[in-house]
Design an enzyme around this catalytic site. Structure first.
Site, PDB file in Angstrom:
ATOM      1  N   THR A  13       1.084  -1.154  -0.058  1.00  0.00           N
ATOM      2  CA  THR A  13      -0.098  -0.145   0.147  1.00  0.00           C
ATOM      3  C   THR A  13       0.931   1.212   0.073  1.00  0.00           C
ATOM      4  O   THR A  13       0.683   2.094  -0.817  1.00  0.00           O
ATOM      5  CB  THR A  13      -0.898  -0.094   1.478  1.00  0.00           C
ATOM      6  OG1 THR A  13      -1.588  -1.341   1.066  1.00  0.00           O
ATOM      7  CG2 THR A  13      -1.983   1.112   1.222  1.00  0.00           C
ATOM      8  N   VAL A  14       1.724   1.314   0.960  1.00  0.00           N
ATOM      9  CA  VAL A  14       2.718   2.476   1.095  1.00  0.00           C
ATOM     10  C   VAL A  14       3.602   2.561   0.021  1.00  0.00           C
ATOM     11  O   VAL A  14       3.841   3.526  -0.598  1.00  0.00           O
ATOM     12  CB  VAL A  14       3.327   2.707   2.438  1.00  0.00           C
ATOM     13  CG1 VAL A  14       4.383   3.925   2.345  1.00  0.00           C
ATOM     14  CG2 VAL A  14       1.974   2.810   3.472  1.00  0.00           C
ATOM     15  N   LYS A 100       6.558   1.616  12.406  1.00  0.00           N
ATOM     16  CA  LYS A 100       6.654   2.165  13.893  1.00  0.00           C
ATOM     17  C   LYS A 100       7.174   0.821  14.793  1.00  0.00           C
ATOM     18  O   LYS A 100       7.490   1.044  15.696  1.00  0.00           O
ATOM     19  CB  LYS A 100       5.252   2.534  14.365  1.00  0.00           C
ATOM     20  CG  LYS A 100       4.250   1.446  14.610  1.00  0.00           C
ATOM     21  CD  LYS A 100       3.074   1.740  13.607  1.00  0.00           C
ATOM     22  CE  LYS A 100       2.331   0.602  12.858  1.00  0.00           C
ATOM     23  NZ  LYS A 100       1.456   1.180  11.715  1.00  0.00           N
ATOM     24  N   GLU A 124       9.386   9.889   9.599  1.00  0.00           N
ATOM     25  CA  GLU A 124       8.294  10.603   9.988  1.00  0.00           C
ATOM     26  C   GLU A 124       6.844   9.702   9.537  1.00  0.00           C
ATOM     27  O   GLU A 124       5.856   9.866  10.112  1.00  0.00           O
ATOM     28  CB  GLU A 124       8.187  11.849   9.047  1.00  0.00           C
ATOM     29  CG  GLU A 124       7.027  12.614   9.049  1.00  0.00           C
ATOM     30  CD  GLU A 124       7.023  13.482  10.423  1.00  0.00           C
ATOM     31  OE1 GLU A 124       7.946  14.131  11.013  1.00  0.00           O
ATOM     32  OE2 GLU A 124       6.033  13.141  11.108  1.00  0.00           O
ATOM     33  N   GLU A 185      -7.493  -3.656   8.168  1.00  0.00           N
ATOM     34  CA  GLU A 185      -6.926  -4.884   7.896  1.00  0.00           C
ATOM     35  C   GLU A 185      -8.351  -5.909   8.079  1.00  0.00           C
ATOM     36  O   GLU A 185      -9.196  -5.590   8.941  1.00  0.00           O
ATOM     37  CB  GLU A 185      -5.932  -5.321   8.961  1.00  0.00           C
ATOM     38  CG  GLU A 185      -4.700  -4.464   8.857  1.00  0.00           C
ATOM     39  CD  GLU A 185      -3.794  -4.540   7.759  1.00  0.00           C
ATOM     40  OE1 GLU A 185      -3.759  -5.825   7.009  1.00  0.00           O
ATOM     41  OE2 GLU A 185      -3.157  -3.503   7.172  1.00  0.00           O
ATOM     42  N   ASP A 196      -1.141  -0.730  18.144  1.00  0.00           N
ATOM     43  CA  ASP A 196      -0.618   0.429  17.072  1.00  0.00           C
ATOM     44  C   ASP A 196      -0.142   1.346  17.798  1.00  0.00           C
ATOM     45  O   ASP A 196       0.845   2.159  17.811  1.00  0.00           O
ATOM     46  CB  ASP A 196      -1.392   0.461  15.984  1.00  0.00           C
ATOM     47  CG  ASP A 196      -0.942   1.286  15.003  1.00  0.00           C
ATOM     48  OD1 ASP A 196      -0.248   0.900  14.002  1.00  0.00           O
ATOM     49  OD2 ASP A 196      -1.304   2.518  15.052  1.00  0.00           O
ATOM     50  N   LYS A 200       3.091   3.774  18.711  1.00  0.00           N
ATOM     51  CA  LYS A 200       3.647   5.197  18.293  1.00  0.00           C
ATOM     52  C   LYS A 200       3.845   6.081  19.363  1.00  0.00           C
ATOM     53  O   LYS A 200       4.735   6.855  19.612  1.00  0.00           O
ATOM     54  CB  LYS A 200       2.393   5.563  17.457  1.00  0.00           C
ATOM     55  CG  LYS A 200       2.262   5.119  16.328  1.00  0.00           C
ATOM     56  CD  LYS A 200       0.785   5.158  15.521  1.00  0.00           C
ATOM     57  CE  LYS A 200       0.762   4.246  14.109  1.00  0.00           C
ATOM     58  NZ  LYS A 200      -0.594   4.593  13.525  1.00  0.00           N
TER      59      LYS A 200
HETATM   60  N1  LIG Z   1      -0.996   1.528   5.259  1.00  0.00           N
HETATM   61  C1  LIG Z   1      -0.992   2.648   5.997  1.00  0.00           C
HETATM   62  O1  LIG Z   1      -1.836   3.337   5.890  1.00  0.00           O
HETATM   63  C2  LIG Z   1       0.141   2.879   6.831  1.00  0.00           C
HETATM   64  C3  LIG Z   1       0.296   4.163   7.506  1.00  0.00           C
HETATM   65  C4  LIG Z   1       1.455   4.588   8.128  1.00  0.00           C
HETATM   66  C5  LIG Z   1       2.432   3.580   8.341  1.00  0.00           C
HETATM   67  N2  LIG Z   1       2.259   2.264   7.532  1.00  0.00           N
HETATM   68  C6  LIG Z   1       3.566   1.339   7.504  1.00  0.00           C
HETATM   69  O2  LIG Z   1       4.054   1.335   6.429  1.00  0.00           O
HETATM   70  C7  LIG Z   1       4.639  -0.046   6.396  1.00  0.00           C
HETATM   71  C8  LIG Z   1       4.046  -0.818   5.079  1.00  0.00           C
HETATM   72  O3  LIG Z   1       2.510  -0.944   5.253  1.00  0.00           O
HETATM   73  P1  LIG Z   1       1.496  -1.308   4.162  1.00  0.00           P
HETATM   74  O4  LIG Z   1       0.104  -1.041   4.582  1.00  0.00           O
HETATM   75  O5  LIG Z   1       2.174  -0.878   2.888  1.00  0.00           O
HETATM   76  O6  LIG Z   1       1.637  -2.889   3.983  1.00  0.00           O
HETATM   77  P2  LIG Z   1       1.673  -3.898   2.746  1.00  0.00           P
HETATM   78  O7  LIG Z   1       0.661  -3.261   1.956  1.00  0.00           O
HETATM   79  O8  LIG Z   1       1.197  -5.057   3.458  1.00  0.00           O
HETATM   80  O9  LIG Z   1       2.931  -3.792   2.088  1.00  0.00           O
HETATM   81  C9  LIG Z   1       3.965  -4.559   2.398  1.00  0.00           C
HETATM   82  C10 LIG Z   1       4.845  -4.883   1.390  1.00  0.00           C
HETATM   83  O10 LIG Z   1       5.684  -5.674   1.599  1.00  0.00           O
HETATM   84  C11 LIG Z   1       5.986  -7.237   1.052  1.00  0.00           C
HETATM   85  N3  LIG Z   1       6.492  -7.710   2.006  1.00  0.00           N
HETATM   86  C12 LIG Z   1       6.213  -8.292   3.101  1.00  0.00           C
HETATM   87  N4  LIG Z   1       6.879  -8.904   3.733  1.00  0.00           N
HETATM   88  C13 LIG Z   1       7.878  -9.146   2.984  1.00  0.00           C
HETATM   89  C14 LIG Z   1       9.332 -10.024   2.963  1.00  0.00           C
HETATM   90  N5  LIG Z   1       9.707 -10.597   4.156  1.00  0.00           N
HETATM   91  N6  LIG Z   1      10.037  -9.986   1.614  1.00  0.00           N
HETATM   92  C15 LIG Z   1       9.867  -9.164   0.824  1.00  0.00           C
HETATM   93  N7  LIG Z   1       8.711  -8.324   0.662  1.00  0.00           N
HETATM   94  C16 LIG Z   1       7.832  -8.633   1.724  1.00  0.00           C
HETATM   95  C17 LIG Z   1       4.446  -7.294   0.851  1.00  0.00           C
HETATM   96  O11 LIG Z   1       4.426  -8.397  -0.169  1.00  0.00           O
HETATM   97  P3  LIG Z   1       2.774  -9.195  -0.528  1.00  0.00           P
HETATM   98  O12 LIG Z   1       2.081  -8.302  -1.349  1.00  0.00           O
HETATM   99  O13 LIG Z   1       3.230 -10.371  -0.886  1.00  0.00           O
HETATM  100  O14 LIG Z   1       2.356  -9.183   1.041  1.00  0.00           O
HETATM  101  C18 LIG Z   1       3.930  -5.956   0.421  1.00  0.00           C
HETATM  102  O15 LIG Z   1       4.048  -5.754  -1.009  1.00  0.00           O
HETATM  103  C19 LIG Z   1       4.328  -0.854   7.574  1.00  0.00           C
HETATM  104  O16 LIG Z   1       5.376  -0.794   8.645  1.00  0.00           O
HETATM  105  C20 LIG Z   1       3.056   0.238   8.224  1.00  0.00           C
HETATM  106  O17 LIG Z   1       3.105   0.016   9.556  1.00  0.00           O
HETATM  107  C21 LIG Z   1       1.375   2.145   6.784  1.00  0.00           C
END
Ligand SMILES: NC(=O)c1ccc[n+]([C@@H]2O[C@H](COP(=O)([O-])OP(=O)(O)OC[C@H]3O[C@@H](n4cnc5c(N)ncnc54)[C@H](OP(=O)(O)O)[C@@H]3O)[C@@H](O)[C@H]2O)c1
Length: 362
Positions: A13-14, A100, A124, A185, A196, A200
């Site tokens: 997502t990010v 985080k 950030e 989720e 969570d 933070k």
């Molecule tokens: N989403 C938000 O609104 C948000 C806001 C603030 C902070 N964050 C933080 O940003 C970070 C990412 O969040 P997200 O929502 O973007 O998560 P996400 O959508 O699950 O993205 C994670 C990505 O990393 C890949 N991945 C996971 N484990 C892996 C591994 N061992 N080796 C290689 N690739 C791997 C996943 O692959 P797959 O596609 O196969 O699962 C996915 O593409 C987290 O730390 C989260 O706390 C997110």
């Protein structure tokens, strides 16, 4: 100066929002994406054949040993993310992370390592999405002696609670709505239970008060048991329910009071006005008084803003040192004290908080 070369870990997502910002026609100048590492890079690459000049890989070494100046970590979770951040710093890269969990557990060591390596670790995006609270606390208000932070730090829970208020629906319906909109989720427990927000808040305690606090040391009450009757009762009092994270520091006797809980807040306060996945924070300093920040607390595009801001900070001054945190544990950590159950907690916090600051926040 040549553009900053960036390797991204995790195209989710990010990560995909960061890629979008770095590669579209009006891409941010001075930042060049060179590599994307993802465990399903082969599949994702096929869906993005239009991404030119970017190498996709499923091998972490390809990213860590590449010519990138900065590694952006958007994988999430503690391991292997934390180990890879260490490897990146040891390989002489600066790191920008949205993680985080890693910063709450390992931030102190990682910042020390970054300083030793003469590289930067910026995070950030780990707190508050696009709401610039890390900079506010660590830089903008560094000239004050901060005494309290009260904040909405979890966009998912805020989306659920504000939906319950707006539509008078049950919590399960509000959770399903948040999932449909991509705010929650499949299992929203970490958000609703406060884990969570605790991670933070623990980071903010380090940045604001210089205190070493683990998320587990912060008391929490789950928002999962909030009912539509609770929301209705709050409404009759001119209030609405929000998950607040609160930390106040008494430096004289080194006591930290810290908790995360659903609380009735005045509808027109900065917290009552935060709806959907918005975050908000009131930071109190001994000299400046109260400073408020609020804004989009979650979502790929909003969080990518924080990532890009960190990348631009590095691009502007590649030799800058992000100071290592010098933390000490508080002598005493208090949680809720006398608050015994959710209903008492609502009125208790409401009266206590409106006396102290919430009323003025209207
Ligand atoms: N989403 C938000 O609104 C948000 C806001 C603030 C902070 N964050 C933080 O940003 C970070 C990412 O969040 P997200 O929502 O973007 O998560 P996400 O959508 O699950 O993205 C994670 C990505 O990393 C890949 N991945 C996971 N484990 C892996 C591994 N061992 N080796 C290689 N690739 C791997 C996943 O692959 P797959 O596609 O196969 O699962 C996915 O593409 C987290 O730390 C989260 O706390 C997110």
């Amino acid at each position: 100066m040549s553009p900053l070369r960036i390797a991204l870990l995790g195209y989710g997502t990010v990560g995909s929002s960061v890629v979008h910002r770095l590669t579209r026609a009006d891409a941010v100048r001075d930042l060049t994406l060179t590599r994307i590492f993802d465990r399903r890079a082969d599949v994702k690459r096929r869906a993005h054949a239009d991404l030119r000049g970017v190498a996709w890989t499923t091998r972490i070494e390809d990213a860590l040993c590449s010519d990138a100046d900065v590694i952006v970590e958007t994988i999430g979770g503690l391991e292997p993310a934390s180990g890879w951040i260490q490897d990146a710093l040891r390989a002489g890269k600066s790191v920008v992370t949205a993680n985080k969990q890693v910063i709450a557990r390992d931030g102190e060591c990682l910042l020390r390592l970054a300083a030793r390596q003469g590289r930067q670790l910026r995070f950030e995006a780990a707190i508050g999405g696009a709401m610039p609270i890390v900079r506010a606390v660590a830089d903008g208000l560094a000239g004050d002696r901060l005494t309290r932070i009260v904040a909405i730090l979890n966009g998912t829970t805020n989306a659920v609670l504000s939906r319950m208020d707006a539509t008078r629906c049950a919590i399960d319906d509000a959770i399903r709505d948040a999932q449909r909109r991509g705010y929650a989720e499949q299992d929203p427990c970490l958000d609703l239970d406060g884990d969570d927000a605790r991670a933070k808040l623990a980071i903010l305690c380090g940045l604001a008060f210089g205190l070493r606090v683990t998320p587990e040391e912060i008391a929490a009450r789950s928002a999962a048991s909030v009912t539509s009757a609770d929301v209705e009762a709050a409404r009759r009092d001119g209030a609405t329910i929000r998950q607040l994270a609160c930390a106040s520091h008494d430096a004289a006797d080194s006591t930290l009071t810290a908790w995360v809980a659903p609380v009735a807040v005045p509808r027109h306060s900065i917290f009552g006005r935060a709806t959907g996945p918005q975050n908000a924070a009131l930071i109190t300093g001994a000299h400046a008084g109260e400073i408020g920040v609020s804004g989009a607390g979650a979502g790929g595009d909003a969080t990518a803003v924080a990532v890009i801001s960190d990348l631009l900070a590095i691009a502007r001054d590649r030799a800058a040192i992000v100071p290592a945190l010098i933390l000490k544990p508080p002598k005493c950590i208090r949680g809720f004290g006398e608050i015994a159950d959710f209903r008492i907690q609502i009125s208790d916090c409401e009266s206590r908080m409106s006396d102290s600051f919430l009323a003025e926040a209207v």
